[in-house]
Design a protein around this motif. Sequence first.
Motif, short mmCIF file in Angstrom:
data_model
loop_
_atom_site.label_atom_id
_atom_site.label_comp_id
_atom_site.label_asym_id
_atom_site.label_seq_id
_atom_site.Cartn_x
_atom_site.Cartn_y
_atom_site.Cartn_z
N ASP A 32 0.98 -2.75 2.26
CA ASP A 32 -0.30 -2.06 2.30
C ASP A 32 -1.42 -3.06 2.07
O ASP A 32 -1.31 -3.95 1.21
CB ASP A 32 -0.36 -0.97 1.22
CG ASP A 32 -1.57 -0.07 1.36
OD1 ASP A 32 -1.95 0.25 2.51
OD2 ASP A 32 -2.15 0.30 0.33
N GLU A 47 -7.01 -10.91 4.33
CA GLU A 47 -6.97 -9.68 3.54
C GLU A 47 -5.80 -9.80 2.57
O GLU A 47 -4.79 -10.41 2.89
CB GLU A 47 -6.74 -8.44 4.43
CG GLU A 47 -7.79 -8.23 5.49
CD GLU A 47 -9.12 -7.68 4.98
OE1 GLU A 47 -9.26 -7.45 3.76
OE2 GLU A 47 -10.02 -7.49 5.81
N ASN A 48 -5.97 -9.26 1.39
CA ASN A 48 -4.86 -9.26 0.42
C ASN A 48 -3.96 -8.06 0.71
O ASN A 48 -4.43 -6.94 0.85
CB ASN A 48 -5.39 -9.17 -1.01
CG ASN A 48 -6.12 -10.42 -1.42
OD1 ASN A 48 -5.76 -11.52 -0.99
ND2 ASN A 48 -7.15 -10.27 -2.22
N VAL A 49 -2.66 -8.33 0.81
CA VAL A 49 -1.69 -7.26 1.03
C VAL A 49 -0.69 -7.27 -0.12
O VAL A 49 -0.43 -8.32 -0.72
CB VAL A 49 -0.96 -7.39 2.38
CG1 VAL A 49 -1.94 -7.36 3.54
CG2 VAL A 49 -0.12 -8.65 2.44
N THR A 50 -0.15 -6.10 -0.42
CA THR A 50 0.91 -5.97 -1.41
C THR A 50 2.17 -5.52 -0.69
O THR A 50 2.12 -4.62 0.15
CB THR A 50 0.53 -4.96 -2.51
OG1 THR A 50 -0.62 -5.45 -3.21
CG2 THR A 50 1.66 -4.77 -3.51
N ASP A 71 2.19 -10.02 -3.84
CA ASP A 71 0.86 -10.02 -3.22
C ASP A 71 0.73 -11.27 -2.38
O ASP A 71 1.26 -12.33 -2.74
CB ASP A 71 -0.24 -10.02 -4.29
CG ASP A 71 -0.27 -8.73 -5.08
OD1 ASP A 71 -0.15 -7.66 -4.46
OD2 ASP A 71 -0.40 -8.79 -6.31
N GLN A 83 -4.84 -4.32 0.64
CA GLN A 83 -5.56 -4.00 -0.59
C GLN A 83 -7.06 -4.28 -0.49
O GLN A 83 -7.80 -3.89 -1.38
CB GLN A 83 -4.98 -4.81 -1.75
CG GLN A 83 -3.50 -4.56 -1.98
CD GLN A 83 -3.21 -3.12 -2.33
OE1 GLN A 83 -3.84 -2.54 -3.19
NE2 GLN A 83 -2.26 -2.52 -1.63
N THR A 84 -7.50 -4.97 0.55
CA THR A 84 -8.91 -5.31 0.70
C THR A 84 -9.38 -4.92 2.11
O THR A 84 -8.57 -4.63 2.99
CB THR A 84 -9.15 -6.82 0.49
OG1 THR A 84 -8.33 -7.55 1.41
CG2 THR A 84 -8.83 -7.25 -0.92
#
Length: 85
Positions: free
Chosen positions: A36, A77-80, A10, A38-39
């Motif tokens: 992707d 933005e949080n990405v994974t 993350d 996540q937020t």
Amino acid sequence: TDGRTVLLRDAPVKHKLKKVWFGQSLGLHDPVVVVDMQTTNGGDPCFVRYDAVARNWVRLFLQEEQSKDPETNHVAENVTLFVAE
């Protein structure tokens, strides 16, 4: 297993390029990276893009679309990341 490495990471990403380290080098070739968001923190839609990928990192940024206004700065933005050899 066949000895291949798979990682999940993350990371917060903004509109400026950010190098995200995997924590280890993977294989002899560049890995497969699937990302992707996540937020949805910003007021404008955006997409996660990559600039480069290597055996132990990927450079990511958010590309904000401009249908609402011409400005393209975007909050974090949080990405994974799914990373595989």
